[in-house]
Each structure stands twice: as C-alpha cells, then as structure tokens.
Write an enzyme that holds these catalytic residues in place. Structure first.
Site, PDB file in Angstrom:
ATOM      1  N   ALA A 278      35.801  68.426 -27.369  1.00 35.57           N
ATOM      2  CA  ALA A 278      35.220  67.182 -27.866  1.00 35.57           C
ATOM      3  C   ALA A 278      35.931  66.033 -27.164  1.00 35.57           C
ATOM      4  O   ALA A 278      37.076  66.183 -26.716  1.00 35.57           O
ATOM      5  CB  ALA A 278      35.420  67.091 -29.373  1.00 35.57           C
TER       6      ALA A 278
ATOM      7  N   GLY B 299      35.634  72.353 -28.355  1.00 31.82           N
ATOM      8  CA  GLY B 299      34.172  72.322 -28.418  1.00 31.82           C
ATOM      9  C   GLY B 299      33.512  72.975 -27.205  1.00 31.82           C
ATOM     10  O   GLY B 299      32.377  73.452 -27.298  1.00 31.82           O
TER      11      GLY B 299
ATOM     12  N   GLU C  53      33.571  76.581 -27.900  1.00 28.55           N
ATOM     13  CA  GLU C  53      32.585  76.800 -28.974  1.00 28.55           C
ATOM     14  C   GLU C  53      31.161  76.773 -28.428  1.00 28.55           C
ATOM     15  O   GLU C  53      30.320  77.580 -28.827  1.00 28.55           O
ATOM     16  CB  GLU C  53      32.773  75.742 -30.073  1.00 28.55           C
TER      17      GLU C  53
ATOM     18  N   GLU D  72      42.700  72.932 -31.033  1.00 30.44           N
ATOM     19  CA  GLU D  72      42.583  71.882 -32.063  1.00 30.44           C
ATOM     20  C   GLU D  72      43.867  71.673 -32.851  1.00 30.44           C
ATOM     21  O   GLU D  72      44.185  70.553 -33.247  1.00 30.44           O
ATOM     22  CB  GLU D  72      41.433  72.206 -33.029  1.00 30.44           C
TER      23      GLU D  72
HETATM   24  N1  DAK Z   1      38.430  64.184 -24.177  1.00 29.08           N
HETATM   25  C1  DAK Z   1      38.479  63.028 -23.452  1.00 29.08           C
HETATM   26  N2  DAK Z   1      39.030  62.955 -22.225  1.00 29.08           N
HETATM   27  C2  DAK Z   1      39.551  64.070 -21.704  1.00 29.08           C
HETATM   28  C3  DAK Z   1      39.536  65.307 -22.406  1.00 29.08           C
HETATM   29  C4  DAK Z   1      38.932  65.333 -23.703  1.00 29.08           C
HETATM   30  N3  DAK Z   1      38.819  66.457 -24.421  1.00 29.08           N
HETATM   31  N4  DAK Z   1      40.134  66.239 -21.625  1.00 29.08           N
HETATM   32  C5  DAK Z   1      40.496  65.616 -20.501  1.00 29.08           C
HETATM   33  N5  DAK Z   1      40.156  64.305 -20.542  1.00 29.08           N
HETATM   34  C6  DAK Z   1      40.383  63.306 -19.523  1.00 29.08           C
HETATM   35  C7  DAK Z   1      41.866  62.957 -19.379  1.00 29.08           C
HETATM   36  O1  DAK Z   1      42.248  62.026 -20.358  1.00 29.08           O
HETATM   37  C8  DAK Z   1      41.906  62.402 -17.985  1.00 29.08           C
HETATM   38  O2  DAK Z   1      41.431  61.074 -18.013  1.00 29.08           O
HETATM   39  P1  DAK Z   1      42.130  59.921 -17.106  1.00 29.08           P
HETATM   40  O3  DAK Z   1      43.571  59.921 -17.523  1.00 29.08           O
HETATM   41  O4  DAK Z   1      41.948  60.377 -15.684  1.00 29.08           O
HETATM   42  O5  DAK Z   1      41.387  58.676 -17.460  1.00 29.08           O
HETATM   43  C9  DAK Z   1      40.879  63.241 -17.228  1.00 29.08           C
HETATM   44  O6  DAK Z   1      40.034  63.818 -18.241  1.00 29.08           O
HETATM   45  C10 DAK Z   1      41.498  64.375 -16.439  1.00 29.08           C
HETATM   46  O7  DAK Z   1      42.345  65.100 -17.319  1.00 29.08           O
HETATM   47  P2  DAK Z   1      43.862  65.501 -16.953  1.00 29.08           P
HETATM   48  O8  DAK Z   1      44.445  64.505 -16.028  1.00 29.08           O
HETATM   49  O9  DAK Z   1      44.549  65.771 -18.233  1.00 29.08           O
HETATM   50  O10 DAK Z   1      43.617  66.845 -16.132  1.00 29.08           O
HETATM   51  P3  DAK Z   1      44.627  68.071 -16.000  1.00 29.08           P
HETATM   52  O11 DAK Z   1      44.042  68.961 -14.974  1.00 29.08           O
HETATM   53  O12 DAK Z   1      46.023  67.588 -15.781  1.00 29.08           O
HETATM   54  O13 DAK Z   1      44.601  68.805 -17.405  1.00 29.08           O
HETATM   55  C11 DAK Z   1      43.513  69.778 -19.327  1.00 29.08           C
HETATM   56  C12 DAK Z   1      43.438  69.457 -17.819  1.00 29.08           C
HETATM   57  C13 DAK Z   1      42.143  70.334 -19.736  1.00 29.08           C
HETATM   58  C14 DAK Z   1      44.565  70.859 -19.559  1.00 29.08           C
HETATM   59  C15 DAK Z   1      43.874  68.495 -20.113  1.00 29.08           C
HETATM   60  O14 DAK Z   1      42.981  67.455 -19.682  1.00 29.08           O
HETATM   61  C16 DAK Z   1      43.761  68.663 -21.593  1.00 29.08           C
HETATM   62  O15 DAK Z   1      44.603  69.257 -22.227  1.00 29.08           O
HETATM   63  N6  DAK Z   1      42.673  68.077 -22.122  1.00 29.08           N
HETATM   64  C17 DAK Z   1      42.454  68.079 -23.551  1.00 29.08           C
HETATM   65  C18 DAK Z   1      41.981  69.423 -24.047  1.00 29.08           C
HETATM   66  C19 DAK Z   1      41.737  69.357 -25.499  1.00 29.08           C
HETATM   67  O16 DAK Z   1      42.662  69.315 -26.318  1.00 29.08           O
HETATM   68  N7  DAK Z   1      40.488  69.252 -25.829  1.00 29.08           N
HETATM   69  C20 DAK Z   1      40.035  68.954 -27.178  1.00 29.08           C
HETATM   70  C21 DAK Z   1      40.010  70.215 -27.967  1.00 29.08           C
HETATM   71  S1  DAK Z   1      39.747  69.816 -29.622  1.00 29.08           S
HETATM   72  C22 DAK Z   1      35.033  67.782 -34.936  1.00 29.08           C
HETATM   73  C23 DAK Z   1      34.313  68.793 -34.374  1.00 29.08           C
HETATM   74  C24 DAK Z   1      34.792  69.395 -33.248  1.00 29.08           C
HETATM   75  C25 DAK Z   1      36.002  69.001 -32.715  1.00 29.08           C
HETATM   76  C26 DAK Z   1      36.697  67.999 -33.304  1.00 29.08           C
HETATM   77  C27 DAK Z   1      36.220  67.393 -34.415  1.00 29.08           C
HETATM   78  N8  DAK Z   1      34.536  67.102 -36.087  1.00 29.08           N
HETATM   79  C28 DAK Z   1      33.656  67.832 -36.902  1.00 29.08           C
HETATM   80  C29 DAK Z   1      34.913  65.829 -36.379  1.00 29.08           C
HETATM   81  C30 DAK Z   1      36.468  69.619 -31.530  1.00 29.08           C
HETATM   82  C31 DAK Z   1      37.692  69.348 -31.106  1.00 29.08           C
HETATM   83  C32 DAK Z   1      38.102  69.795 -29.804  1.00 29.08           C
HETATM   84  O17 DAK Z   1      37.326  70.124 -28.929  1.00 29.08           O
END
Ligand code: DAK
Length: 259
Positions: A65, A110, A113, A133
């Site tokens: 997400a 997400g 998922e 998450e």
């Molecule tokens: N959202 C927004 N931006 C993101 C992102 C994300 N999930 N993942 C990466 N980016 C952005 C980074 O901020 C960065 O932006 P800039 O700094 O260049 O502006 C750009 O993408 C490139 O990312 P990185 O520089 O971090 O790239 P790396 O290769 O170094 O790292 C990575 C890749 C995938 C390991 C890292 O980006 C990372 O850890 N990203 C976050 C992964 C994550 O935690 N995803 C979210 C999972 S939680 C809900 C329903 C569902 C959900 C939540 C609530 N409700 C019912 C309310 C679901 C939640 C999730 O999906």
C-alpha cells in the site's frame, strides 16, 4: 478509458496490465486501486479477454500500500481504504477468466496480497515477497492473513506475518507461494505462453473450473464435490463440450466458440 497508473496491452485474447508508478515502486494508492477496479469491471463481460496478466513496471511488482497515503488516514479513511482494497482483491479472485500474476520484483504487503488474489503466481528469480505490515505497526489489510495461510499453511504464514521478513523467489517457490519461477528476462514470455495456452482451451470450461476451485476452497469437500457435479452438468450441455469430444474422435483440433 485513460489510466494514469496502469497500462493495458493486448496480445490477442490476453490482456497485460502493467502497474506503472515506478517512482513509488508501484505502491497501491487509492487511484491505482480505483483504476484496477475499473479495468476488471469494464471487462467483466468481455469475452474477447480470455486471460489477464498483471505485472509491474521497473524493479517492483507492487511494494505494498502507498505508505505516504496511509500515514494521512484517519480511522474512517482506513476503513474506506480497507473496503476498496478488499473489494479489488475479491474482484480479481472472482473475475470470470484466469488472472496470472507475473511477479517481476518486490511484492510486499498489499502487493503480495494482490498476487495471492490472482489465480496463478509466476515469479522472476529476482522477486521478493513479504507481509511487512508489523514493521509499520499494522497487520495485513487486504486479505493477507487469510490467503497466505491457505497457500503456504498456518506455520509459514504466521512466520512471515509475525516477522515481516521478506523471502526471495526461491523460498517463495519452495513454500508454494509461487507456482513457477523463471529468469527475469523470460518471465513475461513464459507468462504469455501460459496465458495463450489457457485461452486456446474452451473458455466456459476454464471459467467454470476457476469458479469450482475457488468455491471449493471456501466450503467442505463434500459440498465442493456437489458444486462440481452441478457445474459439470452445466458444462456438459455447452456446444464447446460437444465440439471438444467430437474433435478428439475425429482426430482434429477443436474449434471452441465460447458457448
Ligand atoms: N509506499 C510509498 N512509497 C514507497 C513504497 C510504499 N509502499 N515503497 C517504496 N516507496 C518509495 C520510496 O519511498 C522511494 O521514494 P523516494 O525516496 O525515491 O521519493 C522509492 O519508492 C524507491 O524506494 P527505495 O529507495 O526505498 O528503494 P529500495 O530499493 O532501496 O528499497 C524496498 C525497496 C521495497 C525494500 C523499500 O522501498 C521498502 O521497504 N518499501 C516499503 C515496503 C513496505 O513496507 N510496504 C508496505 C507494506 S504494508 C490497510 C490495508 C492494507 C494495508 C494497509 C492498510 N487498511 C485497511 C487501512 C497494506 C499495507 C502494506 O502494504
């Protein structure tokens, strides 16, 4: 219809949907969810599409997400986000033709998922999967706790959800989260090859088989077999089943009409 975050390409009866928000690693913001929902709804009755492939542009499939958008939500917004996300996953799962996830890179939160809501998951050897998450103080919100446990078993699902750790494609393949794994440069060709193999088959049979498998996973074995029995009767009455049986006996290729 014009989309901002997804691109649609057609290869005959196969639609390739590419999520294209590379700057945020294809993270699912509300707009992307809306566009995907629109695509599937617009093509629900469109028999010219026999199979859909979903993939991501660049190095990610979907990095979850959109965290910047999530951080701004209040509780009401979170419930709305949950509703539209869960609805999209259900829409993909119930889409009347097969949907293949071609997982080219990060499939996190997400993104994992969404891949699990697809019928078949093909992965690049460089793909990475995870439900991170808990690192954000959250739990999976788009059906992850449910579909992951059904795919990989309760122990592995709990390990992945409790630790938030990523697994590589090899491990995802080993535990059954991924169905096939390919070198990155071969992923889309292989996905297309599989999709073309599927669309060459009797479309109504494929669609009803999908419904039977999905339904069966939600009910007990006996009720599932009853569902299959009724579905089998329906399929036996189709022109395509007559064509398939005749073609075999006449030693020719079946010419299915989707009827
Ligand atoms: N959202 C927004 N931006 C993101 C992102 C994300 N999930 N993942 C990466 N980016 C952005 C980074 O901020 C960065 O932006 P800039 O700094 O260049 O502006 C750009 O993408 C490139 O990312 P990185 O520089 O971090 O790239 P790396 O290769 O170094 O790292 C990575 C890749 C995938 C390991 C890292 O980006 C990372 O850890 N990203 C976050 C992964 C994550 O935690 N995803 C979210 C999972 S939680 C809900 C329903 C569902 C959900 C939540 C609530 N409700 C019912 C309310 C679901 C939640 C999730 O999906």
């Amino acid at each position: 219809m014009e989309f901002q975050n997804i691109e649609i390409k057609r290869e005959d009866k196969v639609a390739i949907v590419t999520i294209n928000r590379e700057k945020a690693l294809n993270a699912l913001n509300a707009e992307t969810i809306r566009e995907l929902q629109t695509f599937f709804e617009n093509h629900w009755e469109d028999d010219s599409i026999g199979c859909v492939i979903i993939t991501g542009a660049g190095k990610a499939f979907i990095a979850g997400a959109d965290i910047t958008e999530l951080a701004k939500l209040d509780v009401k917004g979170a419930v709305h986000t949950s509703r539209i996300g869960l609805y999209l996953m259900k829409t993909i799962e119930n889409f009347p033709r097969p949907v293949i996830a071609a997982v080219n890179g990060f499939a996190l939160g997400g993104g994992c998922e969404l891949a699990m809501a697809c019928d078949i998951r093909l992965a690049s050897e460089k793909a990475k999967f995870g439900q991170p998450e808990v690192n954000l103080g959250l739990i999976p919100g788009y059906g992850g706790t449910q579909r992951l446990a059904r795919l990989v078993g309760r122990g592995k699902a709990k390990q992945l959800v409790f630790t938030g750790d990523m697994v590589n494609a090899q491990e995802a393949y080993r535990i059954g989260l991924v169905d096939e794994m390919y070198p990155p440069e071969e992923l889309m060709d292989k996905a297309l090859e599989m999709a073309k193999n599927i669309v060459a088959k009797a479309p109504v049979a494929v669609s009803v088989a999908k419904e039977c498998i999905n339904r069966g996973l939600d009910i007990n074995l006996s009720a599932g077999c009853d569902f299959e029995k009724t579905a089998f009767g329906t399929i036996f009455g189709t022109a395509d089943s007559k064509e398939g049986l005749s073609a075999f006996i006449e030693k020719r290729k079946a010419d299915f009409q989707g009827k």
